[in-house]
Design a protein around this motif. Sequence first.
Motif, PDB file in Angstrom:
ATOM      1  N   LEU A 151      19.891  29.549  54.700  1.00  0.00           N
ATOM      2  CA  LEU A 151      21.242  29.597  55.269  1.00  0.00           C
ATOM      3  C   LEU A 151      21.414  28.423  56.227  1.00  0.00           C
ATOM      4  N   MET A 185      22.402  27.396  51.179  1.00  0.00           N
ATOM      5  CA  MET A 185      23.681  28.076  51.124  1.00  0.00           C
ATOM      6  C   MET A 185      24.517  27.705  52.341  1.00  0.00           C
ATOM      7  N   MET A 225      22.764  26.581  59.200  1.00  0.00           N
ATOM      8  CA  MET A 225      23.349  26.994  60.473  1.00  0.00           C
ATOM      9  C   MET A 225      24.215  25.882  61.046  1.00  0.00           C
ATOM     10  N   ALA A 275      27.642  28.940  53.220  1.00  0.00           N
ATOM     11  CA  ALA A 275      28.707  29.833  53.682  1.00  0.00           C
ATOM     12  C   ALA A 275      28.574  30.215  55.149  1.00  0.00           C
ATOM     13  N   HIS A 276      27.345  30.177  55.668  1.00  0.00           N
ATOM     14  CA  HIS A 276      27.185  30.593  57.062  1.00  0.00           C
ATOM     15  C   HIS A 276      27.152  29.422  58.032  1.00  0.00           C
ATOM     16  N   LEU A 325      17.504  32.386  49.962  1.00  0.00           N
ATOM     17  CA  LEU A 325      18.498  31.406  50.377  1.00  0.00           C
ATOM     18  C   LEU A 325      18.098  30.767  51.693  1.00  0.00           C
ATOM     19  N   ALA A 361      18.175  28.227  58.778  1.00  0.00           N
ATOM     20  CA  ALA A 361      17.492  29.325  59.459  1.00  0.00           C
ATOM     21  C   ALA A 361      16.327  29.772  58.599  1.00  0.00           C
ATOM     22  N   ASN A 386      27.956  26.969  60.757  1.00  0.00           N
ATOM     23  CA  ASN A 386      28.770  27.181  61.937  1.00  0.00           C
ATOM     24  C   ASN A 386      29.479  25.930  62.403  1.00  0.00           C
ATOM     25  N   LEU A 437      24.052  28.882  65.667  1.00  0.00           N
ATOM     26  CA  LEU A 437      24.810  30.057  66.087  1.00  0.00           C
ATOM     27  C   LEU A 437      25.283  29.920  67.522  1.00  0.00           C
ATOM     28  N   ARG A 459      33.536  27.334  54.837  1.00  0.00           N
ATOM     29  CA  ARG A 459      34.707  27.990  55.392  1.00  0.00           C
ATOM     30  C   ARG A 459      35.543  26.993  56.163  1.00  0.00           C
TER      31      ARG A 459
END
Lengths: 504, 408
Positions: free
Chosen positions: B30, B97, B32, B99-100, B28, B53, B102, B157, B129
Amino acid sequence: MEAKLTRSLTENEQYLALTIGRGMDINYRHLVIPALDNCDALIVNIKGLVNQTELEDSVISPLLNKQELPRGPRLKNQDDRFTRLIESGISVSGAKQSQLWTEICDAIVSGDSVLFLDKWDKALILENKGYKLRNISEPTTETETRGPKDGFIEDIMSNMGLIRRRIKDYSLRFETLVVGDRSKTEIVLAYIDNLVNDSLLNEVRSRISRIKIDSLLSSVYLEEFIEDEPYSFFPTMENTERPDRAVAAILEGRVVILMDNTPFALIVPAVFWNFLQSPGDHYERYYIGTFWRWIRLVALFLALSSTSFYVLLTSFHQEMLPTALALKIAADREGVPFPAVMEAFVMELLFEVMAEAGLRMPKAIGQTVSIVGTLVIGQAAVSAGLVGPALIIAVAVGAISSFAIPSFSMSTSIRLIRFPLLFLSAAFGIFGYLGGIIFITLHLLSVRSFGTPFLGPVTPYDQGGQVDTLLRLPRWKMLTRPWAGRPKDKIRQKDDLKPRPDLK
Amino acid sequence: MRKITVLLISISMLLVSGCWDMREINELGLVMAVAVDKSTNYPNNYLVTVQLANPKGGGATGQQSSAPTGLWIAEAEGKTIFEAIRKIAQSSSHRIMWAHNNIIIIGESLAQDDITPVVNFFTHNYELRMKTLVAVGKGKAGDFLTATVGMGDVPGLSLSDLFRNQQFTGQGLTSTMLRIFEKFTSETTNPIMTALSFSKVITQPGVLDKAENTQKQIRVEGAAVFDETKLLGYLTPEETTGLSWILGDNPNTVISVVDPEIPVRATAIEVSNVKHDITSQFNEGTLIPKINIRITGVGKLSEDHFSNMSITAYKTRWEALLNEQIARQVEQAIAKVQKEYQSDVLGFGDIVHGQHKTEWHESIKNNWHNVFTEAEVNVEAYIDIQSSALYQLPFYNYKARGSAYDHD
């Protein structure tokens, strides 16, 4: 019509030789007894089972040396003279006359000596068992830091003694049942008469007496014949090597089943929480006991699901990981050629192989196996990039946790259930995992152990049972006996025993 | 037999399903941070920049687990945001993906046009989210994904950490997608979100102005005020602090109070446990509501030059000064959004609606915009200075002391 002895010594000897044979361990000792006008006599026993010295001192030499019978009331017939001789000449504590061949042969094979006399249709069974016993030593499977250090041994008499020494109650009963046509294994139900639930006791009796089998070699044989859920992964009976644990169960109104030739006693009924308890909980102060119980509950959960969680989090629900952890695991897994489930399954399997190898191998090569195990499988697999280090941690956490469960039988059950749960997690993610957990919970809810619901007293809930289930309350709070045994007499101690300074 | 059949079918279900929807974490990408801009070539297109990332230095390559996580930044254009994202996937080795994620940074030019498509897309995607932070980037939003944030390795992050730290600077507007969405769904309230800009930091010892010695660094600078969907303008950091008394989540603000009698030495008071209470009232005969804002909180002396461990001697005096200063700050900020931007970012409309249902439905409902700009706002602050957070006597400024205060 049972076979009985004849009055001819020769015939009796021939019958005996046909029944038990003339093996080299069977001792046929012919005597001539001067006190009975040089009557022929025969002592039969099995060499490996009797105390030879006692036999010589207390039986053979008095019989050979006594020249005449002591004076007394007039002896009417030959049988009276035999009885007089036995009563005056033999100094073994247990002696019993018998006419039945079955009784006599049973006595011989279980280690007694039998005295035959010519022209007598009876025989005298002399109790002088004297086989080699293992010393009472510390239990190897359940060690405690602050508890008693004695453990059950293979001899049932010694085990009963260990229990009797702790309970000097007149109502303590040892009820003997014999199972096994060939092994004739003695099974003893130990309980306190005015405490034990009668229906429980009758249930145990009836379940054991319906066993028709040639031999019982271990308490697991017995367990499999009398357990409630033969197909369940979970054990429904406690087993213990510790007399203190057995005694505690007896005092709770439960039934302890001792079996000859095994150092493990079975305890019924058992609830799920019993398998997370250990005598040690009561051998430290109650805060510590309670803390340990919760640690074990956590360990149970980890043993069951650490790898499942790894797989479902890294393969399905990456959003559930904190971002930094997700990045770390992703970095660790970079270049790992297998899917997470494959990785996890192989490592779990290797752990089981190592555990199995460690259990059975000779002690001398134990070092080799642990070095190969830890170095090759742990470190080399990670540095070769075959598995991620996070997985090694998950597997190790699960493995260590499984050994924190005090009951070995429960621990192995959990280790087994881990695999279906792992596959469910790998196939359906958290839905599979939860499905598995729900299935296990439903199953546990349906199980009963000798009439006691397996998850009680947590569900069905019982307030009184909470004092010693997940919590270990102080002793002065434990007013009632634990719920699981459903004892006749529930009250264990006087109310208001909490110590305080103004007590007289 | 039947049982066995059922069992076999259940087991085969496990195998047939074949780990449906399974994706390994290392396959994946991710996300950021993501930035959405208006395309420069085609004004109706979107330019989406994502920061993925690229985790490196795992156990597989050896013991270099301290190596920083790499980044991969990609951008693509599309008629819709989704199309642009799919185009990024064309060049990505990893499945993207969300979902993470920020932070979502919206470019200034796009924000001036309309932010509805952005809010729409990012609130309807199941992977995202609602707690994701949203900000307006002054200039091109994509540039923010290549700049650094403080000492962090992964800018995405670190950006979310940067936002979280704003509660200590008094600019902590809770600028999450959930809040923006709330305001979008409200009839009267308009969105307000944090604004980002660049500052320069020295990376090499040397002169600050030399380009090669400095690096672009993201900083939070005030807030962006919207009129329903369009960016109207920015608030300065001071004005943002004024609004954060009401909009922030448990703000923790330091206020410097200057005593007019001793102007040389200011006193810092840290205000926390801030609560606010907004009420509305209609004076007789008018249809213009009066908004009363009451701010309460607890103050602690963080830096001063006069007190004598005990604050009793100055409590009343400083509380009055502090309250006045806070009220002025809030009033000024409100005046700006009320008079200049004419945008109800504080949710006064919902408050009037809730407290005066009849008046609202009779006359105000369709005319709120005008009513809002004319509404009288009254701010009162009641901060209780409870103690001094200092554990030593200040070094007295004797000159000032002698003239203004009488110490024992």
